[in-house]
Design a protein around this motif. Structure first.
Motif, PDB file in Angstrom:
ATOM      1  N   ARG A   1      12.217  -6.575 -13.380  1.00  0.00           N
ATOM      2  CA  ARG A   1      12.497  -5.195 -13.012  1.00  0.00           C
ATOM      3  C   ARG A   1      12.810  -4.361 -14.254  1.00  0.00           C
ATOM      4  O   ARG A   1      13.409  -4.855 -15.201  1.00  0.00           O
ATOM      5  CB  ARG A   1      13.719  -5.145 -12.088  1.00  0.00           C
ATOM      6  N   GLY A   2      12.396  -3.111 -14.229  1.00  0.00           N
ATOM      7  CA  GLY A   2      12.662  -2.233 -15.358  1.00  0.00           C
ATOM      8  C   GLY A   2      11.957  -0.905 -15.158  1.00  0.00           C
ATOM      9  O   GLY A   2      11.021  -0.790 -14.362  1.00  0.00           O
ATOM     10  N   ILE A   3      12.405   0.092 -15.899  1.00  0.00           N
ATOM     11  CA  ILE A   3      11.836   1.431 -15.745  1.00  0.00           C
ATOM     12  C   ILE A   3      10.362   1.446 -16.123  1.00  0.00           C
ATOM     13  O   ILE A   3       9.540   2.084 -15.459  1.00  0.00           O
ATOM     14  CB  ILE A   3      12.646   2.435 -16.582  1.00  0.00           C
ATOM     15  N   ALA A   4       9.993   0.745 -17.184  1.00  0.00           N
ATOM     16  CA  ALA A   4       8.590   0.751 -17.619  1.00  0.00           C
ATOM     17  C   ALA A   4       7.669   0.212 -16.531  1.00  0.00           C
ATOM     18  O   ALA A   4       6.603   0.793 -16.263  1.00  0.00           O
ATOM     19  CB  ALA A   4       8.428  -0.069 -18.900  1.00  0.00           C
ATOM     20  N   GLU A   5       8.063  -0.882 -15.900  1.00  0.00           N
ATOM     21  CA  GLU A   5       7.222  -1.445 -14.841  1.00  0.00           C
ATOM     22  C   GLU A   5       7.195  -0.531 -13.623  1.00  0.00           C
ATOM     23  O   GLU A   5       6.169  -0.422 -12.939  1.00  0.00           O
ATOM     24  CB  GLU A   5       7.726  -2.831 -14.462  1.00  0.00           C
ATOM     25  N   SER A   6       8.318   0.140 -13.329  1.00  0.00           N
ATOM     26  CA  SER A   6       8.350   1.088 -12.216  1.00  0.00           C
ATOM     27  C   SER A   6       7.364   2.222 -12.457  1.00  0.00           C
ATOM     28  O   SER A   6       6.599   2.620 -11.563  1.00  0.00           O
ATOM     29  CB  SER A   6       9.765   1.656 -12.053  1.00  0.00           C
ATOM     30  N   VAL A   7       7.373   2.754 -13.670  1.00  0.00           N
ATOM     31  CA  VAL A   7       6.462   3.849 -14.012  1.00  0.00           C
ATOM     32  C   VAL A   7       5.018   3.369 -13.949  1.00  0.00           C
ATOM     33  O   VAL A   7       4.139   4.044 -13.385  1.00  0.00           O
ATOM     34  CB  VAL A   7       6.795   4.397 -15.413  1.00  0.00           C
ATOM     35  N   ARG A   8       4.763   2.199 -14.496  1.00  0.00           N
ATOM     36  CA  ARG A   8       3.396   1.674 -14.554  1.00  0.00           C
ATOM     37  C   ARG A   8       2.797   1.526 -13.150  1.00  0.00           C
ATOM     38  O   ARG A   8       1.702   2.016 -12.863  1.00  0.00           O
ATOM     39  CB  ARG A   8       3.394   0.329 -15.271  1.00  0.00           C
ATOM     40  N   LEU A   9       3.539   0.864 -12.269  1.00  0.00           N
ATOM     41  CA  LEU A   9       2.998   0.586 -10.939  1.00  0.00           C
ATOM     42  C   LEU A   9       2.974   1.843 -10.077  1.00  0.00           C
ATOM     43  O   LEU A   9       2.015   2.073  -9.328  1.00  0.00           O
ATOM     44  CB  LEU A   9       3.810  -0.519 -10.269  1.00  0.00           C
ATOM     45  N   GLY A  10       4.011   2.678 -10.159  1.00  0.00           N
ATOM     46  CA  GLY A  10       4.011   3.905  -9.375  1.00  0.00           C
ATOM     47  C   GLY A  10       2.822   4.785  -9.688  1.00  0.00           C
ATOM     48  O   GLY A  10       2.143   5.300  -8.787  1.00  0.00           O
ATOM     49  N   ARG A  11       2.520   4.937 -10.970  1.00  0.00           N
ATOM     50  CA  ARG A  11       1.392   5.779 -11.356  1.00  0.00           C
ATOM     51  C   ARG A  11       0.059   5.131 -10.970  1.00  0.00           C
ATOM     52  O   ARG A  11      -0.887   5.829 -10.589  1.00  0.00           O
ATOM     53  CB  ARG A  11       1.444   6.064 -12.857  1.00  0.00           C
ATOM     54  N   ALA A  12      -0.015   3.809 -11.065  1.00  0.00           N
ATOM     55  CA  ALA A  12      -1.251   3.126 -10.674  1.00  0.00           C
ATOM     56  C   ALA A  12      -1.543   3.322  -9.192  1.00  0.00           C
ATOM     57  O   ALA A  12      -2.700   3.509  -8.788  1.00  0.00           O
ATOM     58  CB  ALA A  12      -1.146   1.636 -11.008  1.00  0.00           C
ATOM     59  N   MET A  13      -0.506   3.297  -8.365  1.00  0.00           N
ATOM     60  CA  MET A  13      -0.703   3.513  -6.925  1.00  0.00           C
ATOM     61  C   MET A  13      -1.204   4.930  -6.654  1.00  0.00           C
ATOM     62  O   MET A  13      -2.119   5.140  -5.841  1.00  0.00           O
ATOM     63  CB  MET A  13       0.603   3.245  -6.188  1.00  0.00           C
ATOM     64  N   ALA A  14      -0.617   5.908  -7.337  1.00  0.00           N
ATOM     65  CA  ALA A  14      -1.069   7.293  -7.137  1.00  0.00           C
ATOM     66  C   ALA A  14      -2.504   7.476  -7.611  1.00  0.00           C
ATOM     67  O   ALA A  14      -3.289   8.188  -6.978  1.00  0.00           O
ATOM     68  CB  ALA A  14      -0.131   8.245  -7.868  1.00  0.00           C
ATOM     69  N   ARG A  15      -2.852   6.842  -8.723  1.00  0.00           N
ATOM     70  CA  ARG A  15      -4.210   6.986  -9.257  1.00  0.00           C
ATOM     71  C   ARG A  15      -5.257   6.326  -8.366  1.00  0.00           C
ATOM     72  O   ARG A  15      -6.449   6.618  -8.491  1.00  0.00           O
ATOM     73  CB  ARG A  15      -4.276   6.389 -10.658  1.00  0.00           C
ATOM     74  N   ALA A  16      -4.828   5.428  -7.487  1.00  0.00           N
ATOM     75  CA  ALA A  16      -5.771   4.784  -6.565  1.00  0.00           C
ATOM     76  C   ALA A  16      -6.184   5.705  -5.428  1.00  0.00           C
ATOM     77  O   ALA A  16      -7.117   5.395  -4.683  1.00  0.00           O
ATOM     78  CB  ALA A  16      -5.143   3.500  -5.998  1.00  0.00           C
ATOM     79  N   ILE A  17      -5.494   6.834  -5.275  1.00  0.00           N
ATOM     80  CA  ILE A  17      -5.859   7.822  -4.260  1.00  0.00           C
ATOM     81  C   ILE A  17      -6.989   8.686  -4.809  1.00  0.00           C
ATOM     82  O   ILE A  17      -6.899   9.176  -5.935  1.00  0.00           O
ATOM     83  CB  ILE A  17      -4.649   8.705  -3.900  1.00  0.00           C
TER      84      ILE A  17
END
Length: 447
Positions: free
Chosen positions: A410-426
């Motif tokens: 867990r960490g902020i970097a991984e949160s940012v990475r995955l959150g943005r990847a999910m949005a970019r999949a739209i």
């Protein structure tokens, strides 16, 4: 434009919402708590703004750097030389570099050399796929031997995972060693970073930028149900209102998913239910003087039931007093998880006095206790195959939480990475504004 609903305003949800609105979507961000931030949220500690759960930045946290640059916060990142301690055999020793390892008393030279070799190789390897189906205990003993495992690892794992300690993924442990090992200015010197003002600086900037771009943040709005029709997501329900949407991104802890999305296939519900978590309690002290000179201290003493201590003020130099976290990790079924605050405070301060016998109750300026039921996924060998895909069988519905960072922690970097990847999949609307990206470090969604 598409209507996107994001569930959860922790860092992952905020990053997803920010990316989605940058990509031209209409976005509602829905959060159960009265404030955004999740595990990175702050509290007012007698005038100091402090995270409920400690955070730090490593040299390889590229998604964090990219986001800070986009938000105009790149100048808020501070790097600090930090040190580590190791408490064992009743003594606090320097730790975290080759000389400290070699000078550690009462440990066989061969155990120290094998321990150092594992740390060295772990830091330099980029891939280690065979660790996925191996337990950390088996891997460490194979490389370091029984004696080194007992001295350096056994109690750390036992007081983080209790009855699960013997069956934690070696891949998860390796990536933790690698991340910290690569945050160094030299083999002798560790360097960690922090955001000036703490994680709240990033949270506030994300919320401000999201709302100024037209996004809507709804606090105190727990999501009760994700609605669907004809196997496609249609929206979400909260106690106060319903939201309609074309796409839903959920960052809620996976234990909530089966009840929140009743239209999921039963086998998918069982996969979410099968993911187990450890609870975490952070007992936080504000002290008149430092407890130690180290940012963190690993504890390897069987009768001290904590894996370590984090002294945030030895990283964040913008704090006037010593701020010390005593973290307890345990299954929420453990009776200690329900201890009253006074009992936790008494025991945890006793632990600090073991590290520094000069501390007295007169040194305590303030205390705080934070609890979280779903604080740490239990990542057993083969965990990668256990995680369901981010894209669910319901069209338009993506689901992920911190266990999806695996094998990273867990960490902020991984949160940012995955959150943005999910949005970019739209899919982006054709009329979306085009952004010129800076250096990016994206990740593929788990499939």
């Amino acid at each position: 434009m598409a209507k996107v609903l994001v569930i959860g305003a922790g860092v992952m949800g905020l990053a997803a919402a920010w990316q989605a609105i940058r990509d031209g979507h209409e976005v509602d961000l829905v959060e159960a708590a009265p404030e955004p931030g999740g595990m990175a949220a702050h509290f007012n500690f007698d005038g100091d703004s402090i995270e409920r759960f400690y955070h730090f930045v490593c040299r390889t946290d590229y998604p964090t750097f990219d986001l800070l640059r986009e938000l105009g916060l790149e100048d808020s990142l501070r790097w600090q030389t930090t040190t580590m301690g190791f408490y064992t055999d009743g003594q606090l020793h320097p730790w975290g570099n080759p000389l400290a390892l070699l000078r550690l008393p009462n440990a066989p030279l061969i155990s120290k050399l094998r321990y150092g070799l594992l740390a060295f190789i772990s830091t330099r390897r980029d891939q280690w796929p065979e660790l996925e189906n191996t337990s950390a205990k088996e891997w460490i003993i194979r490389w370091c031997g029984e004696d080194a495992y007992r001295r350096f690892w056994k109690t750390l794992l036992e007081f983080k995972f209790y009855e699960y300690a013997d069956n934690i993924s070696a891949a998860w442990i390796w990536t933790r060693i690698r991340r910290i090992g690569r945050s160094r200015s030299s083999i002798m010197q560790e360097q960690l970073g922090y955001i000036e003002g703490g994680s709240q600086t990033l949270i506030d900037a994300l919320v401000r930028s999201f709302e100024s771009a037209g996004g809507k943040l709804h606090l105190r709005s727990p999501v009760q149900r994700v609605t669907t029709q004809n196997n496609r997501v249609t929206g979400i329900d909260t106690p106060e209102r319903s939201f309609s949407g074309d796409f839903v991104i959920s960052t809620m802890p996976t234990p909530y998913i089966a009840d929140m999305v009743p239209d999921l296939p039963e086998d998918w519900k069982q996969r979410y239910r099968a993911i187990q978590n450890i609870g975490v309690i952070c007992v936080v002290f504000k002290l008149r003087r430092p407890a130690t000179s180290h940012f963190w201290v690993n504890v390897s003493v069987p009768n001290l039931t904590i894996p370590g201590v984090v002294e945030l003020s030895n990283l964040r130099r913008d704090l006037d007093n010593s701020i010390v976290y005593v973290p307890y990790y345990m299954p929420t079924t453990n009776e200690k998880f329900s201890w009253p605050e006074e009992r936790l405070l008494t025991e945890s301060f006793g632990c600090l006095q073991r590290l520094n016998p000069n501390l007295t109750s007169a040194d305590i300026l303030g205390t705080h206790v934070a609890r979280l039921r779903y604080g740490q996924p239990i990542c057993e060998p083969g965990f990668a195959s256990k995680i369901p895909p981010v894209q669910t069988p319901i069209a338009g519905l993506q689901i992920a939480d911190t266990c999806y960072y695996y094998p990273e922690d867990r960490g902020i970097a991984e949160s940012v990475r995955l959150g943005r990847a999910m949005a970019r999949a739209i899919p982006e609307p054709e009329s979306a504004p085009k952004h010129v990206p800076g250096p990016s470090h994206t990740m593929e969604l788990p499939v």
